[in-house]
Write a protein that holds these residues in place. Structure first.
Motif, mmCIF file in Angstrom:
data_model
loop_
_atom_site.group_PDB
_atom_site.id
_atom_site.type_symbol
_atom_site.label_atom_id
_atom_site.label_comp_id
_atom_site.label_asym_id
_atom_site.label_seq_id
_atom_site.Cartn_x
_atom_site.Cartn_y
_atom_site.Cartn_z
ATOM 1 N N HIS A 156 8.624 10.922 1.487
ATOM 2 C CA HIS A 156 7.266 10.622 0.707
ATOM 3 C C HIS A 156 6.251 9.643 1.149
ATOM 4 O O HIS A 156 5.273 10.005 1.313
ATOM 5 C CB HIS A 156 7.729 10.442 -0.727
ATOM 6 C CG HIS A 156 8.014 11.509 -1.732
ATOM 7 N ND1 HIS A 156 7.178 12.228 -2.324
ATOM 8 C CD2 HIS A 156 9.210 12.234 -2.006
ATOM 9 C CE1 HIS A 156 7.701 13.143 -3.258
ATOM 10 N NE2 HIS A 156 8.819 13.098 -2.851
ATOM 11 N N VAL B 151 2.568 9.449 2.529
ATOM 12 C CA VAL B 151 1.596 8.373 2.204
ATOM 13 C C VAL B 151 0.996 7.696 3.227
ATOM 14 O O VAL B 151 -0.277 7.552 3.353
ATOM 15 C CB VAL B 151 2.183 7.119 1.237
ATOM 16 C CG1 VAL B 151 1.241 6.219 0.945
ATOM 17 C CG2 VAL B 151 2.698 8.062 0.024
ATOM 18 N N GLU B 152 1.641 7.350 4.247
ATOM 19 C CA GLU B 152 1.255 6.830 5.337
ATOM 20 C C GLU B 152 0.258 7.373 6.038
ATOM 21 O O GLU B 152 -0.616 6.568 6.764
ATOM 22 C CB GLU B 152 2.422 6.509 6.453
ATOM 23 C CG GLU B 152 2.300 5.844 7.794
ATOM 24 C CD GLU B 152 3.550 5.873 8.881
ATOM 25 O OE1 GLU B 152 3.928 4.752 9.189
ATOM 26 O OE2 GLU B 152 4.174 6.662 9.069
ATOM 27 N N THR C 256 -2.191 8.621 4.969
ATOM 28 C CA THR C 256 -3.608 8.680 4.125
ATOM 29 C C THR C 256 -3.875 7.159 4.450
ATOM 30 O O THR C 256 -5.138 6.840 4.150
ATOM 31 C CB THR C 256 -3.397 8.573 2.633
ATOM 32 O OG1 THR C 256 -2.313 7.603 2.250
ATOM 33 C CG2 THR C 256 -2.577 9.728 2.206
ATOM 34 N N LEU C 257 -3.317 6.143 4.997
ATOM 35 C CA LEU C 257 -3.526 4.987 5.485
ATOM 36 C C LEU C 257 -4.130 5.029 6.863
ATOM 37 O O LEU C 257 -4.542 3.850 7.333
ATOM 38 C CB LEU C 257 -2.388 3.870 5.488
ATOM 39 C CG LEU C 257 -1.337 3.928 4.292
ATOM 40 C CD1 LEU C 257 -0.243 2.923 4.420
ATOM 41 C CD2 LEU C 257 -2.393 3.432 3.108
ATOM 42 N N ALA D 195 0.823 -1.346 -0.025
ATOM 43 C CA ALA D 195 -0.083 0.089 -0.001
ATOM 44 C C ALA D 195 0.848 1.341 0.028
ATOM 45 O O ALA D 195 0.675 2.377 -0.758
ATOM 46 C CB ALA D 195 -0.950 0.057 1.083
ATOM 47 N N LEU D 196 2.114 1.269 0.726
ATOM 48 C CA LEU D 196 2.795 2.320 0.774
ATOM 49 C C LEU D 196 3.691 2.476 -0.722
ATOM 50 O O LEU D 196 3.692 3.791 -1.206
ATOM 51 C CB LEU D 196 3.837 2.228 1.834
ATOM 52 C CG LEU D 196 3.425 2.394 3.270
ATOM 53 C CD1 LEU D 196 4.355 1.825 4.288
ATOM 54 C CD2 LEU D 196 3.152 3.763 3.605
ATOM 55 N N ALA E 141 2.330 1.647 -3.525
ATOM 56 C CA ALA E 141 1.509 2.179 -4.436
ATOM 57 C C ALA E 141 1.384 3.753 -4.475
ATOM 58 O O ALA E 141 0.938 4.428 -5.458
ATOM 59 C CB ALA E 141 0.309 1.424 -4.209
ATOM 60 N N GLY E 142 1.768 4.234 -3.219
ATOM 61 C CA GLY E 142 1.286 5.657 -3.186
ATOM 62 C C GLY E 142 2.551 6.610 -3.481
ATOM 63 O O GLY E 142 2.652 7.637 -3.426
#
Length: 324
Positions: free
Chosen positions: A144, A148-149, A151-152, A81-82, A84-85
């Motif tokens: 970066h 992204v983290e 957003t999780l 998931a990380l 992908a962002g």
């Protein structure tokens, strides 16, 4: 080391680690390898390789997920998931899965928790310059990934547990620097007429460190009510307009170009057009800019950069007493 980063070796607690490692931390993101994101150089159990990896903390998950497959599944899903962002241009060539050649649960969790990585053979290590470039690149990837983290936060990642957003620390007040207040270290967007600029954590850490240094040399650093200027120095009735830039991956070209443009723009619109006395122009960098120092001097711009043991700068900066 990139500005604002710290490193610590880990050979084991109570006994030798099967996979010794060196943690590399962005102080403004995370200093605890048990949780959160950080960089690490992790040796394989047979010491044949060492892998530079963007790593997730694994130890803090043990109580809820155990130390086996459930934890590894969670870490691997979250790593995907990380990844992908992250921008493709940052991670191309880094989509490597570490192989630590170990059956130890923690080592296998390190493998699962790696977001991006690069593996080196200890028998034929790259040059110091190459290692440095890779580390600085990964420092950028880490910043970066930290964005992204966020957003999780609150999301459940298939195997298990939702990550929690870390709370921001309140701004720190400094004695003896009444005109300077360090800004929030997280990325933010600053808007000025006709322009939008994204500022990074390393940018703010550079300004904070330089402001303390300038204060010790009897300059007065001011950033209150100075927007959109990064910083102003004053001493004996003289003013210096300071523009700070982060040198990315050892290449100062872009940073120098941006500094020149903004210093001339601010000088024109914020001083000359409103009838203020022209300030001295000073470009501030996170590292040595090489031949660009002489280039900037030719444009009437002094330069100062951070070094391993302090600060250095161009001829004008030395003449003014900003550096020795």
């Amino acid at each position: 080391m990139p500005v604002g980063f710290a490193a610590e070796g880990n050979g084991g607690s109570g006994g030798a680690s099967k996979t010794p490692w060196i943690g590399v931390y962005d102080r403004d993101i995370n200093l605890d390898p048990k949780k959160g994101l950080y960089l690490a150089y992790i040796f394989a159990e047979d010491l044949s390789t060492v892998t530079l990896t963007l790593q997730q903390g694994v130890t803090s998950l043990a109580d809820e997920l155990g130390t086996g497959k459930k934890r590894r599944d969670y870490l691997q899903n979250r790593a995907q998931a990380l990844l992908a962002g992250l921008p493709d241009e940052l991670v191309d060539g880094w989509r490597v899965r570490p192989d630590l050649k170990s059956k130890v649960h923690r080592a296998r969790s390190y493998e699962a928790g790696s977001v991006v990585a690069r593996c080196y053979s200890t028998a034929s290590m790259p040059t110091e310059i190459s290692l440095r470039e890779d580390l600085w690149h990964m420092a950028e990837v880490l910043q970066h990934a930290a964005a992204v983290e966020k957003t999780l936060s609150g999301a459940t990642i298939s195997a298990g547990v939702g990550s929690k957003a870390s709370s921001k620390k309140p701004p720190v007040e400094f004695q003896g620097l009444d005109g300077f207040r360090p800004k929030d270290g997280s990325d933010y967007v600053a808007r000025i007429p006709k322009r939008t600029i994204k500022k990074s954590r390393s940018h703010e850490l550079l300004l904070e460190a330089f402001s303390h240094y300038a204060d010790e040399r009897d300059f007065v650093p001011i950033n209150k009510a100075m927007h959109p200027k990064d910083l102003v120095l004053r001493k004996d009735g003289v003013e210096w307009l300071v523009e700070a830039k982060t040198v990315k991956r050892g290449n100062p070209t872009k940073a120098v170009r941006e500094a020149v443009g903004q210093l001339f723009e601010y000088n024109h619109f914020l001083y000359e057009q409103v009838g203020h006395a022209k300030p001295h122009l000073l470009a501030l960098f996170t590292e040595d800019i090489g031949a660009y120092a002489a280039y900037l001097e030719g444009l009437g711009i002094a330069s100062v950069w951070r070094t391993v043991d302090g600060w250095a700068g161009s001829a004008s900066a030395a003449t003014w007493g900003i550096v020795d």
